[in-house]
Write a protein that holds these residues in place. Sequence first.
Motif, PDB file in Angstrom:
ATOM      1  N   SER A   1      -5.258   8.490   4.032  1.00 26.38           N
ATOM      2  CA  SER A   1      -4.402   8.358   5.199  1.00 26.38           C
ATOM      3  C   SER A   1      -5.086   9.007   6.374  1.00 26.38           C
ATOM      4  O   SER A   1      -6.145   9.600   6.238  1.00 26.38           O
TER       5      SER A   1
ATOM      6  N   GLU B   1      -2.167  -1.665  -2.720  1.00 27.05           N
ATOM      7  CA  GLU B   1      -1.120  -0.969  -1.969  1.00 27.05           C
ATOM      8  C   GLU B   1      -1.644   0.192  -1.131  1.00 27.05           C
ATOM      9  O   GLU B   1      -1.348   0.291   0.060  1.00 27.05           O
ATOM     10  N   GLN B   2      -2.439   1.052  -1.771  1.00 26.67           N
ATOM     11  CA  GLN B   2      -2.912   2.228  -1.047  1.00 26.67           C
ATOM     12  C   GLN B   2      -3.815   1.835   0.120  1.00 26.67           C
ATOM     13  O   GLN B   2      -3.847   2.518   1.138  1.00 26.67           O
TER      14      GLN B   2
ATOM     15  N   TYR C   1      -1.645   0.658   2.929  1.00 30.94           N
ATOM     16  CA  TYR C   1      -1.011   1.815   3.569  1.00 30.94           C
ATOM     17  C   TYR C   1      -1.906   2.339   4.692  1.00 30.94           C
ATOM     18  O   TYR C   1      -1.464   2.574   5.806  1.00 30.94           O
TER      19      TYR C   1
ATOM     20  N   TYR D   1       5.627   1.854   2.424  1.00 28.49           N
ATOM     21  CA  TYR D   1       5.371   1.302   1.095  1.00 28.49           C
ATOM     22  C   TYR D   1       6.357   0.213   0.717  1.00 28.49           C
ATOM     23  O   TYR D   1       6.004  -0.740   0.025  1.00 28.49           O
TER      24      TYR D   1
END
Lengths: 147, 643
Positions: free
Chosen positions: B61, B94-95, B98, B238
Amino acid sequence: MAMSLSDVPVGFEAKIISVPDDDVGSRLLSMGFVPGNSVKVISCAPLGDPRVYMVMGKMVTLRNDEAKRILVSVENGMEPLSNVTDGIWRVVHLVGGRNFREKLRSMGIDIGSTVKIVSKGVVETNRGVFRIGLGMARRIFLRRDDA
Amino acid sequence: MTIRVALCGNPNVGKTSLFNALTGMRQYVANWPGVTVEVKEGVRSWRGHQLIITDLPGTYSLLATSLDEKIARDFLLYKTPDVVVVIADALSMEQGLYLLLEILELEARAILVVNAIDEARQKGLVIDRQELSKHLKVPVVLTSALTGEGIQDLLDCIVSTASTEQKRVLFNFSDKTEKMIQQLAALIKAQVGEAASRWFAIKYLEGDPHVVERLSQLVLKSVAKPGNLKSQIARERYDHIQLIVKESIMAISKELSMSEAIDHVLTHKFIGIPIFLALMYLAFNFAFETVQPLSDFLEGTFSHLAELTKARLGEGMVTSMIADGILGGVGAVLAFVPNIFALFFLLGIMEDSGYLPRAAFVMDRVMYSLKLSGRSFMSFLLGFGCSVPAVLSTRGIPDVRERIVSVLSVPFVSCSARLPVYLLIASIFFSRNQGVVVFSIYVLSMFAAMISSLVLNRTLFKGQKGIFVLELPRYRLPSFRNLALYTWLRGKHFLVKAGTIIFISSLVLWALMYFPDPNDVTRSFAAQIGKAVSLVLRPLKFDWRASTALFFGVAAKEIIVSTFGMLFNTQGETLTEQLSQLFDPVTAYSFIVFVMAYIPCFATLATIKSELGTKYAVISVIYSFSMAYVLALAVRMIGGIFA
Ligand SMILES: Nc1nc2c(ncn2[C@@H]2O[C@H](COP(=O)(O)OP(=O)(O)O)[C@@H](O)[C@H]2O)c(=O)[nH]1
Ligand SMILES: [Mg+2]
């Protein structure tokens, strides 16, 4: 009811309730440890710490110190004995070695057996009434027995 | 037109592999989170444009929690590349998505790359690129850095994206969250400007320390506490991502059965650590014993060449310079090239297959008692190759204290440059159990690094502990190309060193030994230095020759071997025969222990200085020298009991 992720046995899946409110928490959130997501315990390292978790398709290692601060609920109505205060329950899973199981068996607690919870930590089985310490209670998993 | 492109993504999604595929540059890749520790740049011309491509360290992130992540984030924030390529792993997108959502909040021109499409296909996953693109409102390219699929598409896409309008593709949070963001943004606007205000507001709500600090002048508490919506924002992102993934992936089979099966054995509760040790032993055995005949052959060749030179050119200064200085010094080191290449080859297999993070996992508990984590253990393991990348790799460690401790302890882990010294000494004094002796030094060096961590944690930093959150990548069969590349790049470094610093030092050394009297090395300048140093080292029973070697070995450890090569290069007898008179076995062992631990080489010291500052470089010198002294003395005393 809520329990720590570190207490969820290997092979089980749980739903995340909350993560710690600090830097570690931010990191966990971005890796997919988000409230509402499910997380599966894959395996544990020698000496039981750290463990590997699967979250959204990725395998992530966490130490029990960190996992302890992640609150989860185990899926399909399973609860550790330490969370339960009353009612009739069926024993569905035990986390521990042979000695642990042996000891429980002598108290009439085994997988499949039905127990009555008298109050927090006090269990009535077909062998009598026993007080069970918190350490042990965390490792005995029950499901409510409605029948 | 020049287009500046940044590649970013989670650790281990194939950023470096794609970087190589895009630029044709030979940047080494590893199946190991956090290997790209510096920002690497490469250039590619494509259809009349010049692309300057940057490979950023992996990050989950933009709320940077480790130095690696800070590097990536600051690059995006302050260098504002023209196009940001966000790479996601096809098997667990998914990550990656993100990170993409976060980057889109920066209003960058982004492209989503879904990499490892070959593996996805094998698993029966069908990824609908149009659908992804429709939902995310950014171009999507499917690639495989392994087969080269989609690379040209990606280049085209970069060029076309660079020329589009900068557009705002924002993800809308829930009404409640949006309202709070907008309230904050209105208050922040005056300080950071209209455009960035939304981003700052979101980051404030996520509790980004950098942003919270920057906004500390403003009174925002009435709207929300910093970090107030941390979980909520992550949850909403998410939720959105999971919807998109559901829409655009068909035949999901999130099976990791193969990886899980292998893991069951390699990270097993009881046999995990024994397996790790056995694998290490096998690896070292291969590097030292299987390859040894090649090294012997090279050593023979070099001493033969030296003799030939002397025979052809006759005695004299030039002859001595060539035969003793260059062939004796550089040749003595080059003889170990096969061992070093073999070592790197094996380390390459461990890294590329994904085993190393598992080793870190298995060993974490041990590291924990030293108040470190398995993450530092990975840096330690990397140190078996070379201390410089190992020191750099500590940037991925989130905890500052743990990072400093690791930097100061990594140099104890025995790097490949020290190998020639061990092999030379072991072959002479412990010829029967050479493998065991060398392996024992490697084990000891790992212990030394651990003891050092413990000591530092006890003295410099009291009591705290590190954290260990690490992604385990799936196992992959190492590709031969990748392995060859790894071995060559790391080994090449060694060859370059032999041609530069070792070559030059050999000449300097030779001169110091040749003058003032070529016929009596005991009166040479080098000997005088050695004699002075040996005053300090006397309790260890290292004589002036050993001391001379150690003194010059500070520049680079291989030079110890060169020094011996030159000190003993008289006609007739080989280095081996002469050296055998230098030590008794106990002293020989304490000598290699000393070599293992004492003062990091110049290159490593320079790296420590640039990472932590002069103060820590100085600490490192003093600290490692003391540690070496104590260890060698301990060997002497213990050895004295048995001998
Ligand atoms: N099968 C397959 N493997 C890949 C692909 N891209 C990267 N890899 C492997 O994934 C591992 C990590 O790659 P690397 O480029 O170092 O990832 P980074 O950490 O993001 O820079 C290496 O072992 C690569 O060989 C791909 O498209 N297909
Ligand atoms: Mg990389």
